[in-house]
Design a protein around this motif. Structure first.
Motif, PDB file in Angstrom:
ATOM      1  N   LYS A   4       0.831  -1.206   0.000  1.00  0.00           N
ATOM      2  CA  LYS A   4       0.000   0.000   0.000  1.00  0.00           C
ATOM      3  C   LYS A   4       0.869   1.261   0.000  1.00  0.00           C
ATOM      4  CE  LYS A   4      -3.429   2.432   2.805  1.00  0.00           C
ATOM      5  NZ  LYS A   4      -4.048   3.123   1.726  1.00  0.00           N
ATOM      6  N   ASN A   6       3.958   1.521  -0.905  1.00  0.00           N
ATOM      7  CA  ASN A   6       4.679   1.562  -2.176  1.00  0.00           C
ATOM      8  C   ASN A   6       3.790   2.155  -3.273  1.00  0.00           C
ATOM      9  OD1 ASN A   6       6.899   0.784  -4.060  1.00  0.00           O
ATOM     10  ND2 ASN A   6       5.297  -0.552  -4.857  1.00  0.00           N
ATOM     11  N   PHE A   7       2.541   1.727  -3.325  1.00  0.00           N
ATOM     12  CA  PHE A   7       1.648   2.232  -4.372  1.00  0.00           C
ATOM     13  C   PHE A   7       1.278   3.693  -4.139  1.00  0.00           C
ATOM     14  CE2 PHE A   7       0.320  -2.413  -5.015  1.00  0.00           C
ATOM     15  CZ  PHE A   7       1.353  -2.606  -5.935  1.00  0.00           C
ATOM     16  N   GLU A   8       1.215   4.119  -2.885  1.00  0.00           N
ATOM     17  CA  GLU A   8       0.991   5.546  -2.610  1.00  0.00           C
ATOM     18  C   GLU A   8       2.170   6.370  -3.122  1.00  0.00           C
ATOM     19  OE1 GLU A   8       0.260   5.383   1.596  1.00  0.00           O
ATOM     20  OE2 GLU A   8      -1.911   5.143   1.303  1.00  0.00           O
ATOM     21  N   MET A  10       4.161   5.434  -5.592  1.00  0.00           N
ATOM     22  CA  MET A  10       4.089   5.381  -7.055  1.00  0.00           C
ATOM     23  C   MET A  10       3.042   6.347  -7.598  1.00  0.00           C
ATOM     24  SD  MET A  10       6.541   3.469  -7.957  1.00  0.00           S
ATOM     25  CE  MET A  10       6.159   3.433  -9.700  1.00  0.00           C
ATOM     26  N   THR A 110      -5.005   4.625  -4.455  1.00  0.00           N
ATOM     27  CA  THR A 110      -3.949   3.979  -3.662  1.00  0.00           C
ATOM     28  C   THR A 110      -4.155   4.208  -2.171  1.00  0.00           C
ATOM     29  OG1 THR A 110      -2.420   5.858  -3.898  1.00  0.00           O
ATOM     30  CG2 THR A 110      -2.252   4.067  -5.528  1.00  0.00           C
ATOM     31  N   LEU A 118      -5.350  -5.838  -1.821  1.00  0.00           N
ATOM     32  CA  LEU A 118      -4.202  -6.066  -2.706  1.00  0.00           C
ATOM     33  C   LEU A 118      -3.812  -7.536  -2.800  1.00  0.00           C
ATOM     34  CD1 LEU A 118      -2.054  -2.983  -1.734  1.00  0.00           C
ATOM     35  CD2 LEU A 118      -3.041  -3.455  -3.996  1.00  0.00           C
ATOM     36  N   VAL A 140      -1.699  -3.944 -10.018  1.00  0.00           N
ATOM     37  CA  VAL A 140      -1.450  -2.528  -9.720  1.00  0.00           C
ATOM     38  C   VAL A 140       0.022  -2.204  -9.986  1.00  0.00           C
ATOM     39  CG1 VAL A 140      -1.484  -0.740  -7.921  1.00  0.00           C
ATOM     40  CG2 VAL A 140      -3.381  -2.372  -8.092  1.00  0.00           C
ATOM     41  N   GLN A 141       0.919  -3.130  -9.666  1.00  0.00           N
ATOM     42  CA  GLN A 141       2.341  -2.917  -9.972  1.00  0.00           C
ATOM     43  C   GLN A 141       2.545  -2.775 -11.480  1.00  0.00           C
ATOM     44  OE1 GLN A 141       4.902  -2.451  -7.681  1.00  0.00           O
ATOM     45  NE2 GLN A 141       5.957  -1.789  -9.522  1.00  0.00           N
ATOM     46  N   PHE A 144       1.492   0.722 -12.739  1.00  0.00           N
ATOM     47  CA  PHE A 144       2.505   1.770 -12.557  1.00  0.00           C
ATOM     48  C   PHE A 144       3.717   1.541 -13.463  1.00  0.00           C
ATOM     49  CE2 PHE A 144       0.290   2.454  -8.436  1.00  0.00           C
ATOM     50  CZ  PHE A 144      -0.052   3.781  -8.648  1.00  0.00           C
TER      51      PHE A 144
END
Length: 177
Positions: A4, A6-8, A10, A110, A118, A140-141, A144
């Protein structure tokens, strides 16, 4: 580090890079933006459109996840692009407005994600209608990664017309401890 957070990061990087790219590209005239430069999606504006198309396609898929994330309500109202080379906006200014709106949605998305969401799967179909069932976090990865890949192409296209974006590395957005 958690998925989470990490995606924030990104999402923040995505918004920052898009702002930098659109600011740099705003110095070009319409003809320079639409000139075919031999890239996968032809021109700078064609590639900018593709990144947005890819984002919308994936966000619409994420919007179908059983968790029904509220951050994607607006995306649910959008038409699905017909192909990966769809031109959503021929005019740079209109493209930039839509890009900015989608970037805010990505940040909200995110922030709304949880590790449970996730770690779950998403069933979706690709643009050819083939069905898949894959881990949402990995998707999601990919989302990005796709943006970063094509922004690298845009950076090259801008460099070819004499525009240097400067620092484009993710490390520039990682907060100091």
């Amino acid at each position: 580090m958690y998925l989470k957070s990490n995606f924030e990061l990104m999402a923040d990087y995505n918004q920052w890079m898009n702002q930098n790219i659109y600011l740099a590209a705003s110095n070009l005239r319409a003809g320079a933006l639409s000139k075919n430069r031999g890239a996968f999606f032809g021109s700078i504006i064609g590639t900018l459109n593709h990144v947005l198309v890819g984002d919308i396609i994936w966000l619409k898929r994420f919007a179908e996840h059983p968790s029904e994330l509220n951050s994607l309500n607006y995306v649910r109202t959008l038409d699905k692009p017909k192909s990966l080379d769809t031109i959503l906006h021929h005019e740079f200014e209109a493209l930039e407005i839509t890009r900015s709106k989608i970037d805010l949605i990505i940040k909200d998305f995110t922030q709304e994600l949880s590790n449970d969401v996730l770690s779950s799967n998403l069933t979706y179909s690709n643009t050819k209608g083939e069905m898949f069932n894959k881990n949402l976090g990995y998707l999601v990865q990919h989302f990005f990664n796709h943006q970063t890949h094509h922004r690298g192409q845009i950076s090259t296209l801008l460099n070819q017309v004499g525009i240097d974006l400067g620092v484009t590395d993710l490390v520039a957005r990682i907060p100091s401890e």
